[in-house]
Design a protein around this motif. Sequence first.
Motif, short mmCIF file in Angstrom:
data_model
loop_
_atom_site.label_atom_id
_atom_site.label_comp_id
_atom_site.label_asym_id
_atom_site.label_seq_id
_atom_site.Cartn_x
_atom_site.Cartn_y
_atom_site.Cartn_z
N MET A 1 1.13 -9.76 -1.08
CA MET A 1 1.73 -8.45 -0.87
C MET A 1 0.95 -7.67 0.18
O MET A 1 -0.27 -7.68 0.16
N THR A 2 1.62 -7.02 1.08
CA THR A 2 0.94 -6.25 2.10
C THR A 2 0.49 -4.92 1.54
O THR A 2 0.91 -4.49 0.47
N ALA A 3 -0.37 -4.25 2.29
CA ALA A 3 -0.88 -2.95 1.84
C ALA A 3 0.10 -1.84 2.07
O ALA A 3 -0.02 -0.77 1.50
N THR A 4 1.12 -2.06 2.90
CA THR A 4 1.98 -0.96 3.29
C THR A 4 3.02 -0.61 2.24
O THR A 4 3.33 0.55 2.04
N ASN A 5 3.55 -1.60 1.58
CA ASN A 5 4.60 -1.32 0.62
C ASN A 5 4.48 -2.23 -0.59
O ASN A 5 4.01 -3.36 -0.49
N ARG A 6 4.90 -1.74 -1.74
CA ARG A 6 4.97 -2.60 -2.92
C ARG A 6 6.31 -3.31 -2.89
O ARG A 6 7.25 -2.84 -2.25
N PRO A 7 6.44 -4.44 -3.58
CA PRO A 7 7.71 -5.16 -3.58
C PRO A 7 8.85 -4.29 -4.11
O PRO A 7 8.66 -3.49 -5.02
N ALA A 8 10.05 -4.50 -3.55
CA ALA A 8 11.20 -3.70 -3.98
C ALA A 8 11.56 -3.95 -5.43
O ALA A 8 12.19 -3.12 -6.08
N SER A 9 11.13 -5.12 -5.97
CA SER A 9 11.45 -5.45 -7.35
C SER A 9 10.59 -4.72 -8.37
O SER A 9 10.86 -4.77 -9.56
N CYS A 10 9.51 -4.06 -7.92
CA CYS A 10 8.63 -3.38 -8.85
C CYS A 10 9.36 -2.22 -9.52
O CYS A 10 9.97 -1.39 -8.84
N PRO A 11 9.29 -2.12 -10.85
CA PRO A 11 9.97 -1.02 -11.53
C PRO A 11 9.23 0.29 -11.32
O PRO A 11 8.06 0.31 -10.95
N ALA A 12 9.93 1.39 -11.57
CA ALA A 12 9.29 2.70 -11.49
C ALA A 12 8.23 2.79 -12.57
O ALA A 12 8.39 2.28 -13.68
N THR A 13 7.11 3.42 -12.26
CA THR A 13 6.03 3.60 -13.22
C THR A 13 5.63 5.07 -13.23
O THR A 13 5.97 5.83 -12.32
N ARG A 14 4.87 5.45 -14.25
CA ARG A 14 4.44 6.84 -14.34
C ARG A 14 3.47 7.21 -13.23
O ARG A 14 3.45 8.36 -12.78
N LEU A 15 2.66 6.24 -12.79
CA LEU A 15 1.64 6.52 -11.79
C LEU A 15 1.73 5.49 -10.67
O LEU A 15 1.62 4.29 -10.91
N ARG A 16 1.95 5.98 -9.45
CA ARG A 16 2.04 5.08 -8.31
C ARG A 16 1.64 5.81 -7.04
O ARG A 16 1.56 7.05 -7.01
N ALA A 17 1.37 5.03 -6.01
CA ALA A 17 0.98 5.60 -4.71
C ALA A 17 1.76 4.89 -3.62
O ALA A 17 2.00 3.68 -3.71
N GLU A 18 2.14 5.64 -2.61
CA GLU A 18 2.91 5.09 -1.51
C GLU A 18 2.29 5.44 -0.17
O GLU A 18 2.01 6.61 0.11
N ASN A 19 2.02 4.41 0.63
CA ASN A 19 1.64 4.57 2.03
C ASN A 19 0.47 5.53 2.24
O ASN A 19 0.48 6.38 3.12
N LEU A 20 -0.58 5.35 1.42
CA LEU A 20 -1.72 6.27 1.48
C LEU A 20 -2.63 5.96 2.66
O LEU A 20 -2.94 4.81 2.95
N THR A 21 -3.08 7.03 3.33
CA THR A 21 -4.22 6.95 4.23
C THR A 21 -5.32 7.77 3.60
O THR A 21 -5.15 8.98 3.35
N LEU A 22 -6.45 7.11 3.29
CA LEU A 22 -7.54 7.76 2.57
C LEU A 22 -8.80 7.78 3.41
O LEU A 22 -9.16 6.77 4.03
N SER A 23 -9.45 8.92 3.43
CA SER A 23 -10.70 9.06 4.17
C SER A 23 -11.77 9.63 3.26
O SER A 23 -11.48 10.43 2.35
N TYR A 24 -13.01 9.22 3.52
CA TYR A 24 -14.14 9.69 2.72
C TYR A 24 -15.34 9.83 3.65
O TYR A 24 -15.68 8.90 4.37
N ASP A 25 -15.95 11.03 3.65
CA ASP A 25 -17.08 11.30 4.55
C ASP A 25 -16.74 10.99 6.01
O ASP A 25 -17.48 10.31 6.72
N GLN A 26 -15.57 11.46 6.45
CA GLN A 26 -15.09 11.30 7.82
C GLN A 26 -14.79 9.85 8.19
O GLN A 26 -14.57 9.55 9.36
N ARG A 27 -14.78 8.97 7.22
CA ARG A 27 -14.48 7.56 7.49
C ARG A 27 -13.17 7.18 6.83
O ARG A 27 -12.96 7.43 5.65
#
Length: 293
Positions: free
Chosen positions: A1-27
Amino acid sequence: MTATNRPASCPATRLRAENLTLSYDQRTVATGLGVDIPDHSFTVIIGPNACGKSTLLTALARMLKPRAGQVYLDGAAIASYRSREVARRLGLLPQSSTAPGGITVGDLVARGRYPHQGLLKQWSADDEAAVVEAMRQTGVLELADRPVDDLSGGQRQRVWLSMVLAQQTSILLLDEPTTFLDIAHQVEVLDLCAELHARKGHTIVAVLHDLNQACRYATHLIVMRPGGVIAAEGDPSTVMTAELVEDVFGLPCRIIDDPETGTPLMVPAAPKRYPLDTDTDTGTPSTVMAKTS
């Protein structure tokens, strides 16, 4: 599975994240990261140091604002909730927790009721019952009057977990809950988490370093590689392979069945064996030290 998208077959869940860009300490730690946390699962996130495991967890808890993308909780963007509302829906045990000096176990656990307090709603019998039940679940009720500073590492970790349980949320996020604990206390804490998951139906998401502990306790495994990329996820029995471990961690190994649980057990390849150098004067062998570059 790629990092960009979860498979279309994945059911809806209470907690999920989509297409995140995360930075920490300017990195920038991750780009295009997407995950689904299965409801009522014991999900464990593993990966090499600095790959973004804890950063992902803090984003799921709304403790870190993504530069792009969204975290969704119960069908709505988590950023749309008030802080108290988030704390009523999920609890977070941070990697490093520091108690105020001199505070007792009971008073610290009671702080878990903060999301349920307000100007018009003060301490109640329900709050007291929630605190007592949380301490009973974690086996620290008899320590209620003890200063937290006087406790062992395993006891303190149980107290912090008790505070999170006092929030009475059905989703628990645990960032390296076994850090700095000896092996006996590590097993103690993870056994408790497994019990909460099995008996209470909690959805648990934990970041762990030990691959064998992850496979023993997880019902859903997320493996991350540097750059915040999801290398694999799913049931540990199908995800954990020798090829995956060598690819992600750079560690040659064998995967066998854990004799206690039947879950995957990672056995590192044996170290290189160096021949013994025979002392020409005495005829006795002497150890040859490996040269380092």
